[in-house]
Write an enzyme that holds these catalytic residues in place. Structure first.
Site, PDB file in Angstrom:
ATOM      1  N   HIS A  70       0.856  -1.188   0.000  1.00  0.00           N
ATOM      2  CA  HIS A  70       0.000   0.000   0.000  1.00  0.00           C
ATOM      3  C   HIS A  70       0.893   1.240   0.000  1.00  0.00           C
ATOM      4  CE1 HIS A  70      -3.545  -2.414   0.690  1.00  0.00           C
ATOM      5  NE2 HIS A  70      -2.957  -2.997   1.716  1.00  0.00           N
ATOM      6  N   GLY A 120       9.805 -22.311   9.702  1.00  0.00           N
ATOM      7  CA  GLY A 120       8.466 -21.853  10.068  1.00  0.00           C
ATOM      8  C   GLY A 120       8.402 -20.397  10.496  1.00  0.00           C
ATOM      9  N   LYS A 127      19.152 -11.237   8.101  1.00  0.00           N
ATOM     10  CA  LYS A 127      20.506 -10.924   7.636  1.00  0.00           C
ATOM     11  C   LYS A 127      21.292 -12.210   7.406  1.00  0.00           C
ATOM     12  CE  LYS A 127      20.715  -6.472  10.031  1.00  0.00           C
ATOM     13  NZ  LYS A 127      21.442  -5.643  11.031  1.00  0.00           N
TER      14      LYS A 127
END
Length: 602
Positions: A115, A143, A181
């Protein structure tokens, strides 16, 4: 010639989310996705039939464990030999391309839509642009990972559980964190763990190897039989209302290793090995929790586990050539007595969380947690010890409130310490549970019927507001949703106090808004004592996916909160804030109105 919204979407330009042509595509997809969400995960024929109707391209020998969410479907390409685990979500306004031999853990999220940062560009119409996401072949996404718009993850990578991927990841990288990272390149030394954990003993089967922490073959028939039986029972459990407490408890005792008196697991819930779960006396596991319990999970007495908490005991090899032989090993998880896990927490294998500890919302637990400590962050770190001063301060505060004649309900709503086990409050929760469960079973495209049901749950439901199911709240009557506000799917609102969401706000999928907190005093916490504080979200605010908002927080009007953020402090008006903990990174300015693609790749 004026371009259609679909053409604008395909070119990565701003378009109207509710354009009729796009809405028609999504309505068809939502119907199929809803149908898929009600299919038994073990019914592979039906699952594959529906998945092939939903996604654009689905490779041979690939599988998706339902439920699975997407917006369009044709924009998704999934290669061969891929495995997409339970409750993943692909918001596929742009292309989502997944290579071959990709393993994706439960509850992962790929977000392509963006958006505009400036609220004026998304006020009269909900507008967005979309950037493609690519996941390279032979990659393992653990997960609870979030992959943001425009990201490319290279081939042969490993992305750690709970990571929020905001930038490209090079090939053969191990990357973790929020923001994610690269910590190192994968190399030949990563083969050694497989060699060290390989048991060369033909007298020991895969069940033995799994139980004792050795590498085992995931597709072993005996192990798959255990999974199939457990998933079958879990599916039955998820069809029982959370208001049927004793019936659920009795049923859980039939297929778990240990489920003590007073223990509760709320639905939705997912688990694979019932014989690997032990739950102690009076321990409570809230809804939307996931247990990949190839390794044993032992939960002590009087443990409180908030919603959207995930337990991951299996570990795949890092190198693709080993991983793709379907071997893994399992590391147990132990939660000792009197632990409070606050929700949206990810716990990795091999972890012990010491007694009396507090795990703050949104934490990713990668190391053991010492007893009597508070930990937070991604990765979680010890903030401090719980002290006698903490208990004394609570007791003093409680003593000042002892003379009140308010009911427990009034105490709750007015921000006093109150008893959650109060009969009136239990009755109100049990009355609300069937409403939200019924709402969560309907399809997102049944607009008229859905709005009527939402208004029966929510105290103040604004004109043209939209809550996309499934959705869970505790009471409902404490929630106010403003005009034209959208709450995306799998939202959880713990509305023990007021949750006020302004007009024209956007709340992304899988977000948790929690008004409730517990005392440091263990005895009172175990006896159901809690306190609440209101949450306020200003007009025109936009919260990305899987955002967690803590009690007492105000998010200012027009502000933007990045995906995966944990909001621990008030956020002023007209800012962008991200991270765990969430921090303001800049003001929103007029330049954002002129250039809504500020973060778009050229």
């Amino acid at each position: 010639m004026t371009k259609t919204a679909k053409e604008l979407q395909e070119e990565g330009l701003l378009y109207d989310v509710f354009d009729e042509e796009l809405a028609s595509i999504k309505d068809k997809t939502y119907g199929l996705v809803n149908e898929l969400s009600h299919v038994d995960a073990l019914d592979k024929t039906t699952v594959l039939s529906l998945v092939n109707k939903i996604v654009g391209k689905f490779g041979t020998e690939s599988y998706i464990v339902p439920p699975f969410r997407c917006d369009y479907g044709p924009n998704i390409t999934i290669g061969e030999h891929c495995f997409i685990n339970y409750n993943c979500c692909f918001l596929d306004s742009a292309k989502v391309t997944i290579g071959d031999y990709v393993y994706m853990g439960p509850n992962c999220n790929i977000f392509t839509p963006c958006h505009p940062i400036h609220h004026e560009l998304r006020w009269d119409k909900v507008t967005e642009y979309a950037l493609p996401v690519t996941v390279g072949s032979h990659t393992w996404i653990a997960g609870d990972v979030i992959i943001n718009p425009g990201v490319t993850i290279g081939e042969g990578c490993v992305i750690g559980a709970g990571s929020v991927v905001t930038k490209d990841i090079p090939d053969n990288s191990l990357a973790v964190g929020n923001p994610c990272k690269v910590i190192r390149q994968l190399n030949e030394d990563d083969k050694k763990i497989v060699e060290q954990l390989t048991l060369n003993d033909d007298t020991k089967d895969n069940v033995y190897k799994q139980e004792h922490g050795y590498m085992y073959f995931v597709m072993d028939k005996a192990l798959r039989s255990q999974v199939e039986n457990t998933v079958h029972y879990v599916n039955i459990l998820n069809k029982l209302s959370n208001s049927e407490i004793q019936r659920r408890r009795d049923f859980l005792r039939t297929f778990t290793k240990k489920f003590d008196e007073g223990a509760i697991i709320n639905s939705p819930f997912y688990m694979e090995f019932g014989n690997h779960l032990e739950v102690g006396i009076n321990s409570i596991i809230e809804g939307d929790c996931i247990m990949l319990n190839s390794g044993h999970i032992k939960i002590g007495d009087n443990v409180l586990i908030g919603p959207k908490t995930s337990f991951y005991t299996p570990v795949h090899p890092f190198l693709p050539e080993q991983r793709e032989t379907w071997i893994e090993y399992a590391k147990p998880i132990t939660i000792e007595d009197n632990v409070w896990i606050c929700g949206s927490v990810t716990i990795t294998g091999g972890i012990t969380i010491g007694e009396n500890s507090i795990i703050c919302p949104g934490s990713v637990i990668t190391h053991d947690v010492p007893s009597n400590t508070i930990v937070a962050g991604n990765p979680a770190k010890v903030i401090r010890k719980i002290t006698e001063e903490d208990i004394a301060q609570y007791k003093q505060e409680l003593a000042k409130e002892q003379n009140t004649t308010l009911s427990e309900k009034d105490k709750m709503e007015q921000g006093y310490w109150y008893n959650t086990f109060d009969t009136e409050l239990i009755k109100l929760r049990q009355q609300n549970a069937p409403k939200t469960e019924a709402y969560s079973r309907i399809s997102a495209n049944t607009l008229c019927y859905k709005d009527k049901m939402a208004k029966a749950i929510i105290n103040n439901f604004g004109e043209n507001a939209n809550i996309i199911p499934p959705f869970t709240c505790t009471y409902g009557n404490n929630i106010s949703i403003g005009e034209a506000t959208i709450v995306n799917h799998n939202g959880v609102f713990i509305d023990s106090n007021k949750i006020n969401v302004g007009a024209h706000a956007l709340i992304g999928p899988k977000s948790l808004l929690n008004c409730s907190f517990r005392p440091y005093d263990i005895d009172d916490r175990n006896n159901g004592i809690a306190k609440t504080s209101a949450i306020n979200i200003g007009d025109g605010a936009w919260l990305g996916g899987r955002v967690t908002v803590l009690p007492g927080i105000t998010i200012g009007k027009h502000s933007v909160i990045g995906s995966g953020s944990v909001v621990t402090e008030n956020i002023p008006d007209d800012v962008v804030a991200v991270g765990n903990p969430c921090r303001v990174i800049r003001k929103i300015t007029e330049k954002d109105k002129l250039n809504p693609y500020k973060n778009k790749k050229s």
